[in-house]
Write a protein that holds these residues in place. Structure first.
Motif, PDB file in Angstrom:
ATOM      1  N   UNK A 105      83.550  27.254  30.647  1.00 23.83           N
ATOM      2  CA  UNK A 105      83.566  27.705  31.904  1.00 23.83           C
ATOM      3  C   UNK A 105      84.919  27.981  32.711  1.00 23.83           C
ATOM      4  N   UNK A 106      85.390  28.103  32.686  1.00 26.06           N
ATOM      5  CA  UNK A 106      87.199  27.677  32.568  1.00 26.06           C
ATOM      6  C   UNK A 106      87.775  28.792  32.570  1.00 26.06           C
ATOM      7  N   UNK A 107      87.596  29.608  30.739  1.00 22.27           N
ATOM      8  CA  UNK A 107      87.523  31.238  30.540  1.00 22.27           C
ATOM      9  C   UNK A 107      87.593  31.845  31.440  1.00 22.27           C
ATOM     10  N   UNK A 108      85.956  31.713  31.253  1.00 17.43           N
ATOM     11  CA  UNK A 108      85.048  32.771  32.449  1.00 17.43           C
ATOM     12  C   UNK A 108      86.027  32.889  33.368  1.00 17.43           C
ATOM     13  N   UNK A 109      86.296  31.903  34.395  1.00 11.69           N
ATOM     14  CA  UNK A 109      86.690  31.388  35.884  1.00 11.69           C
ATOM     15  C   UNK A 109      88.136  32.240  35.842  1.00 11.69           C
ATOM     16  N   UNK A 110      88.608  32.135  34.396  1.00 10.53           N
ATOM     17  CA  UNK A 110      89.999  32.788  34.574  1.00 10.53           C
ATOM     18  C   UNK A 110      90.092  34.013  34.481  1.00 10.53           C
ATOM     19  N   UNK A 111      89.514  34.406  33.718  1.00 15.53           N
ATOM     20  CA  UNK A 111      88.551  35.812  33.656  1.00 15.53           C
ATOM     21  C   UNK A 111      88.684  37.062  34.556  1.00 15.53           C
ATOM     22  N   UNK A 112      87.447  36.321  35.246  1.00 15.51           N
ATOM     23  CA  UNK A 112      86.504  36.261  36.715  1.00 15.51           C
ATOM     24  C   UNK A 112      88.149  37.008  37.790  1.00 15.51           C
ATOM     25  N   UNK A 113      88.928  35.870  37.689  1.00 16.87           N
ATOM     26  CA  UNK A 113      89.825  35.745  38.151  1.00 16.87           C
ATOM     27  C   UNK A 113      90.765  37.127  38.719  1.00 16.87           C
ATOM     28  N   UNK A 114      91.121  37.482  37.316  1.00 20.71           N
ATOM     29  CA  UNK A 114      92.758  38.077  36.596  1.00 20.71           C
ATOM     30  C   UNK A 114      91.632  39.515  36.921  1.00 20.71           C
ATOM     31  N   UNK A 115      90.582  39.559  37.080  1.00 26.06           N
ATOM     32  CA  UNK A 115      89.568  41.431  37.101  1.00 26.06           C
ATOM     33  C   UNK A 115      89.854  41.573  38.395  1.00 26.06           C
ATOM     34  N   UNK A 116      90.150  40.343  39.208  1.00 28.53           N
ATOM     35  CA  UNK A 116      89.664  39.898  40.950  1.00 28.53           C
ATOM     36  C   UNK A 116      91.185  41.407  40.887  1.00 28.53           C
ATOM     37  N   UNK A 117      91.981  40.105  40.569  1.00 31.39           N
ATOM     38  CA  UNK A 117      94.052  40.498  41.178  1.00 31.39           C
ATOM     39  C   UNK A 117      94.379  41.584  40.946  1.00 31.39           C
ATOM     40  N   UNK A 118      93.245  42.047  39.444  1.00 31.82           N
ATOM     41  CA  UNK A 118      93.495  43.506  38.990  1.00 31.82           C
ATOM     42  C   UNK A 118      93.134  44.389  40.086  1.00 31.82           C
ATOM     43  N   UNK A 119      92.323  44.540  40.317  1.00 35.56           N
ATOM     44  CA  UNK A 119      91.299  45.215  41.439  1.00 35.56           C
ATOM     45  C   UNK A 119      92.477  45.901  42.490  1.00 35.56           C
ATOM     46  N   UNK A 120      92.405  44.574  43.322  1.00 35.24           N
ATOM     47  CA  UNK A 120      92.798  44.112  44.361  1.00 35.24           C
ATOM     48  C   UNK A 120      94.543  44.882  44.010  1.00 35.24           C
ATOM     49  N   UNK A 121      95.320  44.362  42.944  1.00 35.82           N
ATOM     50  CA  UNK A 121      96.215  44.240  42.444  1.00 35.82           C
ATOM     51  C   UNK A 121      97.735  44.577  44.277  1.00 35.82           C
ATOM     52  N   UNK A 122      98.619  44.918  44.769  1.00 35.29           N
ATOM     53  CA  UNK A 122      98.650  44.958  45.847  1.00 35.29           C
ATOM     54  C   UNK A 122      98.768  44.220  47.083  1.00 35.29           C
ATOM     55  N   UNK A 123      97.521  44.716  47.269  1.00 36.91           N
ATOM     56  CA  UNK A 123      96.030  43.912  48.759  1.00 36.91           C
ATOM     57  C   UNK A 123      95.566  42.193  48.864  1.00 36.91           C
ATOM     58  N   UNK A 124      95.792  42.041  47.075  1.00 36.55           N
ATOM     59  CA  UNK A 124      95.442  40.301  46.933  1.00 36.55           C
ATOM     60  C   UNK A 124      95.699  39.207  47.753  1.00 36.55           C
ATOM     61  N   UNK A 125      97.094  39.575  48.033  1.00 39.88           N
ATOM     62  CA  UNK A 125      97.125  38.581  48.902  1.00 39.88           C
ATOM     63  C   UNK A 125      96.564  38.000  50.029  1.00 39.88           C
ATOM     64  N   UNK A 126      96.730  39.975  51.102  1.00 43.82           N
ATOM     65  CA  UNK A 126      96.284  39.936  52.359  1.00 43.82           C
ATOM     66  C   UNK A 126      94.535  39.221  52.334  1.00 43.82           C
ATOM     67  N   UNK A 127      94.148  39.893  51.172  1.00 43.67           N
ATOM     68  CA  UNK A 127      92.720  39.790  51.343  1.00 43.67           C
ATOM     69  C   UNK A 127      92.703  38.634  50.873  1.00 43.67           C
ATOM     70  N   UNK A 128      92.982  37.946  50.607  1.00 45.53           N
ATOM     71  CA  UNK A 128      93.024  36.506  50.171  1.00 45.53           C
ATOM     72  C   UNK A 128      93.365  35.696  51.245  1.00 45.53           C
ATOM     73  N   UNK A 129      94.564  35.880  51.968  1.00 44.22           N
ATOM     74  CA  UNK A 129      94.430  35.518  53.365  1.00 44.22           C
ATOM     75  C   UNK A 129      93.190  35.766  54.285  1.00 44.22           C
ATOM     76  N   UNK A 130      92.707  36.955  53.982  1.00 42.31           N
ATOM     77  CA  UNK A 130      92.415  36.576  55.773  1.00 42.31           C
ATOM     78  C   UNK A 130      90.559  36.367  55.167  1.00 42.31           C
ATOM     79  N   UNK A 131      89.956  36.811  53.965  1.00 39.73           N
ATOM     80  CA  UNK A 131      88.954  36.086  53.948  1.00 39.73           C
ATOM     81  C   UNK A 131      89.121  34.238  53.921  1.00 39.73           C
ATOM     82  N   UNK A 132      90.334  33.703  54.086  1.00 33.92           N
ATOM     83  CA  UNK A 132      90.541  32.024  53.893  1.00 33.92           C
ATOM     84  C   UNK A 132      90.910  31.922  55.223  1.00 33.92           C
ATOM     85  N   UNK A 133      91.279  33.190  56.396  1.00 32.80           N
ATOM     86  CA  UNK A 133      90.863  33.364  57.997  1.00 32.80           C
ATOM     87  C   UNK A 133      89.517  32.702  58.100  1.00 32.80           C
ATOM     88  N   UNK A 134      89.006  33.856  58.034  1.00 32.37           N
ATOM     89  CA  UNK A 134      87.881  34.260  57.844  1.00 32.37           C
ATOM     90  C   UNK A 134      86.758  33.531  57.527  1.00 32.37           C
TER      91      UNK A 134
END
Length: 156
Positions: A105-134
């Motif tokens: 399960x950990x390996x699956x979630x690590x892979x999923x997280x890496x996919x999302x980070x690659x997809x969002x690239x430089x937008x990752x931190x602002x997107x993460x922060x915005x979703x946390x605020x929402x």
């Protein structure tokens, strides 16, 4: 509503949930059971994990968490053990049956997280922060129903 952020978030959440559910099903688990095993495995060495921690982490109600834990105990994935400081509280521990699943399960979630980070690239931190605020804002201050102020009796 065109370009609705809420709809986009819902669609992304549904896609992620379906992906996790598909993976979990291969292990004979539900999405929430896989997430719970992952959470407990991540935290059990640093802190006691209780049902209320699952409620908070996954933003689920007490009854939902209780049903989840009960089902996982019945499937021999979790055990409830009295807390060292207060026996009224029951710590949640993984069983030997759940331990090998935790690594997968950990390996699956690590892979999923890496996919999302690659997809969002430089937008990752602002997107993460915005979703946390929402999440925080809508949890702390739910939207109320539209006001009827300004409506006159004959406007119906």
């Amino acid at each position: 509503m065109k370009n609705s952020l809420g709809v986009a978030i819902k669609k992304a959440n549904n896609a992620l949930a379906r992906d996790t559910a598909h993976f979990a099903k291969q292990l004979g688990l539900t999405e929430m059971q896989a997430s719970t095993i992952n959470y407990i495995a991540d935290h059990e060495n640093s802190q006691d994990v209780f049902q209320r921690d699952l409620e908070h982490e996954f933003n689920i109600r007490k009854a939902t968490a209780s049903s989840l834990v009960t089902a996982m105990v019945a499937k021999d994935l979790l055990i409830r053990v009295p807390a060292t400081k207060d026996a009224r509280y029951k710590r949640l521990l993984l069983t030997p049956k759940a331990r090998p699943l935790a690594a997968q399960i950990e390996a699956f979630f690590i892979t999923s997280e890496q996919r999302m980070q690659r997809l969002l690239a430089s937008n990752f931190q602002p997107t993460y922060h915005g979703l946390q605020q929402l999440s925080q804002t809508f949890t702390d201050q739910p939207t109320s129903s539209p006001s009827k102020k300004g409506l006159k009796a004959n406007d119906n």
